[in-house]
Design a protein around this motif. Structure first.
Motif, PDB file in Angstrom:
ATOM      1  N   HIS A   1      17.296 -16.809  44.556  1.00 14.93           N
ATOM      2  CA  HIS A   1      17.666 -15.796  43.820  1.00 14.93           C
ATOM      3  C   HIS A   1      17.912 -16.080  42.401  1.00 14.93           C
ATOM      4  N   THR A   2      18.155 -17.430  42.202  1.00 14.93           N
ATOM      5  CA  THR A   2      18.402 -17.964  40.706  1.00 14.93           C
ATOM      6  C   THR A   2      17.446 -17.969  39.939  1.00 14.93           C
ATOM      7  N   LYS A   3      16.044 -17.796  40.530  1.00 17.55           N
ATOM      8  CA  LYS A   3      14.988 -17.920  39.577  1.00 17.55           C
ATOM      9  C   LYS A   3      14.432 -16.388  39.007  1.00 17.55           C
ATOM     10  N   TRP A   4      15.131 -15.462  39.574  1.00 22.85           N
ATOM     11  CA  TRP A   4      15.070 -14.057  39.168  1.00 22.85           C
ATOM     12  C   TRP A   4      15.594 -13.931  37.644  1.00 22.85           C
ATOM     13  N   GLY A   5      14.886 -13.335  36.566  1.00 17.78           N
ATOM     14  CA  GLY A   5      15.079 -13.174  35.076  1.00 17.78           C
ATOM     15  C   GLY A   5      15.146 -14.207  34.325  1.00 17.78           C
ATOM     16  N   VAL A   6      14.718 -15.563  35.019  1.00 13.49           N
ATOM     17  CA  VAL A   6      14.567 -16.924  34.135  1.00 13.49           C
ATOM     18  C   VAL A   6      12.942 -16.783  33.586  1.00 13.49           C
ATOM     19  N   VAL A   7      12.759 -16.937  32.347  1.00 10.65           N
ATOM     20  CA  VAL A   7      11.525 -16.765  31.762  1.00 10.65           C
ATOM     21  C   VAL A   7      11.335 -18.087  30.970  1.00 10.65           C
ATOM     22  N   GLY A   8      10.160 -18.895  31.654  1.00 11.69           N
ATOM     23  CA  GLY A   8       9.566 -20.094  30.957  1.00 11.69           C
ATOM     24  C   GLY A   8       8.730 -19.631  29.884  1.00 11.69           C
ATOM     25  N   LEU A   9       8.491 -20.876  29.445  1.00 15.22           N
ATOM     26  CA  LEU A   9       7.591 -20.634  27.771  1.00 15.22           C
ATOM     27  C   LEU A   9       6.119 -20.057  28.258  1.00 15.22           C
ATOM     28  N   SER A  10       5.592 -20.391  29.485  1.00 14.89           N
ATOM     29  CA  SER A  10       4.084 -19.674  29.639  1.00 14.89           C
ATOM     30  C   SER A  10       4.255 -19.075  31.179  1.00 14.89           C
ATOM     31  N   SER A  11       3.393 -18.094  30.935  1.00 14.62           N
ATOM     32  CA  SER A  11       3.019 -17.122  32.142  1.00 14.62           C
ATOM     33  C   SER A  11       2.011 -17.782  32.956  1.00 14.62           C
ATOM     34  N   PHE A  12       1.755 -17.884  34.252  1.00 15.01           N
ATOM     35  CA  PHE A  12       0.700 -18.309  34.734  1.00 15.01           C
ATOM     36  C   PHE A  12       0.339 -17.287  35.948  1.00 15.01           C
ATOM     37  N   ALA A  13       1.069 -16.249  36.113  1.00 16.38           N
ATOM     38  CA  ALA A  13       0.455 -15.194  37.406  1.00 16.38           C
ATOM     39  C   ALA A  13       1.398 -14.183  37.398  1.00 16.38           C
ATOM     40  N   THR A  14       0.806 -12.680  37.387  1.00 17.68           N
ATOM     41  CA  THR A  14       1.464 -11.501  37.528  1.00 17.68           C
ATOM     42  C   THR A  14       2.089 -11.226  38.931  1.00 17.68           C
ATOM     43  N   LEU A  15       2.951 -10.733  39.338  1.00 24.45           N
ATOM     44  CA  LEU A  15       3.633 -10.314  40.536  1.00 24.45           C
ATOM     45  C   LEU A  15       2.515  -9.850  41.438  1.00 24.45           C
ATOM     46  N   ALA A  16       1.650  -9.027  40.806  1.00 20.60           N
ATOM     47  CA  ALA A  16       0.480  -8.248  41.757  1.00 20.60           C
ATOM     48  C   ALA A  16      -0.269  -9.290  42.055  1.00 20.60           C
ATOM     49  N   GLU A  17      -0.463 -10.613  41.729  1.00 20.29           N
ATOM     50  CA  GLU A  17      -1.266 -11.766  42.442  1.00 20.29           C
ATOM     51  C   GLU A  17      -0.688 -12.249  43.560  1.00 20.29           C
TER      52      GLU A  17
END
Length: 268
Positions: free
Chosen positions: A220-236
């Motif tokens: 749960h601690t990962k939710w809402g954390v945004v790193g510098l680079s996205s690599f996938a959407t939730l739909a993937e």
């Protein structure tokens, strides 16, 4: 009150996650949470300020409001949410079929998964994690009968012991795996799955492209954390495994977006 024997890097990583979730926190709250002195907490906040991840305000600190490029090392992250990571790993390994090819990304939660794969017969494990490779190699050296065959991708190591870069990506693109079990730095509705390391983001994309099915393990601690680079959407994501300390609103977002949401009890 938290364990006073935490290393400074581990405590700072936990402080950073708390500030990202809440937006702000007071020094007095951190003193009570970690059972250390006011001066120790102020030194921790000074270190986070130098990294550009928080800003100090009177009596406490606030999140910078920018995407994070800070990447804690493997040892700093390994002490966080240990019991919950074990529960996530138990759920993930139930998805692994004997005789299949499984890819594991680098990370402390996937490391917990790897330790449980030793009980699954006739596996082949593909990984870009030096720590996972060491774990499997050591188990084989001890003469265990069910140690998976190991394929290490090659590449250049990051702070979190992930092999990334052109060599890793080229190797992964040549492979076909049945199941990818993926750890993440951060998850959000808008940004999807993120990491602070640009090269690791590219390697994670290669892992996803190589897999018939992608499973994310994230507490749960990962939710809402945004790193510098996205690599996938939730739909993937075909299956997302998390714990029941995740807020109901976040669970609702995930249930709508991913193929399957699995929620396990958080460690007490």
């Amino acid at each position: 009150m938290a364990d006073q024997t935490l290393l400074a890097a581990q405590r700072q990583a936990l402080i950073l996650e708390t500030i990202r979730r809440t937006g702000a926190i007071r020094v007095a709250e951190l003193v009570e949470q970690f059972g250390v002195s006011d001066m120790t907490i102020r030194r921790d906040l000074d270190a986070l300020v130098r990294q550009g991840t928080v800003e100090k305000v009177h009596g406490g600190a606030v999140a910078t409001g920018t995407a994070s490029a800070f990447e804690p090392g493997f040892d700093a992250k390994s002490a966080l949410e240990e019991g919950t990571k074990a529960a996530l790993a138990d759920a993930a390994v139930r998805l692994v079929e004997p005789g299949s090819v499984v890819a594991l990304s680098a990370g402390t939660t996937t490391y917990a998964v790897a330790s449980r794969l030793l009980e699954v017969p006739e596996l082949t494990v593909v990984t870009n994690s030096l720590r996972i490779a060491d774990l499997l190699w050591a188990a084989g050296s001890d003469g265990r009968e069910t140690v998976p065959s190991l394929l290490l991708t090659g590449g250049s190591p990051t702070r979190s012991a992930a092999l990334v870069g052109a060599l890793a990506d080229q190797t992964i693109h040549s492979l076909h795996v049945d199941l990818l079990i993926l750890g993440v730095h951060g998850v959000s509705e808008q940004a999807g799955l993120t990491t602070p390391n640009l090269a690791e983001a590219q390697t994670n994309r290669a892992l996803i492209a190589s897999a018939r099915r992608t499973v994310v393990v994230a507490d749960h601690t990962k939710w809402g954390v945004v790193g510098l680079s996205s690599f996938a959407t939730l739909a993937e994501v075909d299956c997302f495994i998390t714990d029941d300390a995740l807020p109901a609103t976040a669970r609702g977002v995930l249930a709508e977006a991913v193929g399957e949401l699995v929620v396990v009890p958080a460690a007490g």
